[in-house]
Design an enzyme around this catalytic site. Structure first.
Site, PDB file in Angstrom:
ATOM      1  N   HIS A 106       0.849  -1.204   0.000  1.00 26.29           N
ATOM      2  CA  HIS A 106       0.000   0.000   0.000  1.00 26.29           C
ATOM      3  C   HIS A 106       0.879   1.248   0.000  1.00 26.29           C
ATOM      4  O   HIS A 106       2.086   1.163   0.229  1.00 26.29           O
ATOM      5  CB  HIS A 106      -0.926   0.014   1.229  1.00 26.29           C
ATOM      6  CG  HIS A 106      -2.135  -0.862   1.075  1.00 26.29           C
ATOM      7  ND1 HIS A 106      -2.119  -2.196   1.383  1.00 26.29           N
ATOM      8  CD2 HIS A 106      -3.385  -0.596   0.622  1.00 26.29           C
ATOM      9  CE1 HIS A 106      -3.312  -2.724   1.133  1.00 26.29           C
ATOM     10  NE2 HIS A 106      -4.103  -1.776   0.663  1.00 26.29           N
TER      11      HIS A 106
ATOM     12  N   LYS B  27      -0.434   5.016   4.590  1.00 28.88           N
ATOM     13  CA  LYS B  27      -1.434   4.166   5.262  1.00 28.88           C
ATOM     14  C   LYS B  27      -1.035   3.987   6.725  1.00 28.88           C
ATOM     15  O   LYS B  27       0.126   3.754   7.043  1.00 28.88           O
ATOM     16  CB  LYS B  27      -1.516   2.814   4.553  1.00 28.88           C
ATOM     17  CG  LYS B  27      -2.615   1.921   5.096  1.00 28.88           C
ATOM     18  CD  LYS B  27      -2.816   0.695   4.210  1.00 28.88           C
ATOM     19  CE  LYS B  27      -3.820  -0.276   4.801  1.00 28.88           C
ATOM     20  NZ  LYS B  27      -5.144   0.309   5.032  1.00 28.88           N
TER      21      LYS B  27
END
Ligand code: NAD
Length: 267
Positions: A156, A160
């Site tokens: 990701h 995040k």
């Protein structure tokens, strides 16, 4: 009367909400009933997403929109703090909730199911609307029956906050339901750099990669005798969630009670 499904979009000014507005405005089977966001008042919903003017202004009053817009469905992508309240309000007005916002407790889900049953309407809370990601999880769970040695790697963006991702946890849970109990690797194994082997979950490992430029990817790698199998899903942009949102909006019209998890719609 039109037979289109009339949709209120809540969180209309957000990253997901804007994609939902585009979906609803561009899909012949859907119709925008209202657009709600606490911070984009008095903007035309079409203009907000770079499309033609619709005459529907983004409002901050969800209750008025529910009461006045003759909507069938509320799609909500807001924040965990508002999601329960918005969902309960929609049910109160007989508007079917299709909720992408995360952070519901099991007690809240049970309570909302009860409210949907009482109102005789359907509802959906789906922490992941990506059909590809759901299929990846299902295929991984199927493979784990035959290949109990596995590792999960998820990728990701570097901003995040949580690790591993909700999808990786869900994948691990679905795998654990069918995989035989097994602690992988060498029992004498030692990490010379902390965390090198990743997070431990029921005998296997989960690794979280965080890099700028990455959106969302996950792979499950299975190792067997003389072979390996990789199941991988790559997500490039938020539009990828929209086929799932549309399917949810259509399905929710046809049953009573609250369904939690998009996987229940996929055989
Ligand atoms: P975002 O911050 O870009 O947008 C949220 C929007 O909601 C903002 O415009 C904000 O002003 C608005 N908002 C906040 N409280 C509100 C309220 N009470 N009423 C109306 N509007 C309100 O966030 P995002 O990236 O669009 O994500 C939204 C949610 O969706 C998050 O919980 C995220 O985790 C979740 N999400 C779910 C999926 C899925 O597949 N289910 C996919 C992506 C994101």
């Amino acid at each position: 009367m039109s037979d289109k499904i009339r949709v209120i979009v809540s969180g209309a000014g957000g990253r997901m909400g804007k994609e939902v507005i585009k979906l609803v405005l561009q899909d012949e089977e859907l119709e925008l009933a209202a657009a709600v966001d606490r911070s984009t008042m008095d903007t035309d919903a079409g203009r907000l997403v770079g499309l033609e003017e619709t005459g529907i202004l983004v409002t901050s009053n969800l209750e008025a929109a529910l009461a006045e817009s003759n909507a069938d469905v509320l799609v909500d992508f807001t924040i965990p703090q508002s999601a329960y309240e918005n969902t309960a309000l929609a049910i109160k007005y007989g508007v079917r909730p299709v909720i992408g916002t995360t952070g519901f407790t099991p007690e809240q889900i049970k309570e909302l199911d009860k409210q949907c049953q009482e109102q005789g309407i359907g509802g959906l809370i789906a922490p992941n609307f990506s059909i590809g990601a759901i299929l990846m999880m299902k295929f991984a769970a199927q493979a784990a029956k035959y290949f109990p040695h596995l590792e999960i790697i998820e990728y990701h963006g570097d901003q995040k906050l949580d690790a591993p991702s909700g999808t990786a946890i869900k994948t691990a849970e679905m795998i654990s339901e069918v995989r035989k109990e097994l602690r992988q690797g060498n029992p004498q194994e030692e990490e010379t750099i902390e965390g090198a082997r990743g997070g431990y979950y029921n005998g296997f490992r989960i690794h979280s990669v965080r890099l700028p430029g990455v959106f969302a990817q996950e792979e499950v790698i299975f190792g067997g005798y003389g072979q390996s199998l990789k199941i991988r899903h790559d997500s490039y942009e938020r539009a990828g969630y929209m086929p799932g949102v549309k399917m949810g909006v259509q399905k929710v019209m046809g049953y009573t009670g609250l369904i939690y998890g998009f996987e229940h719609f996929i055989d």
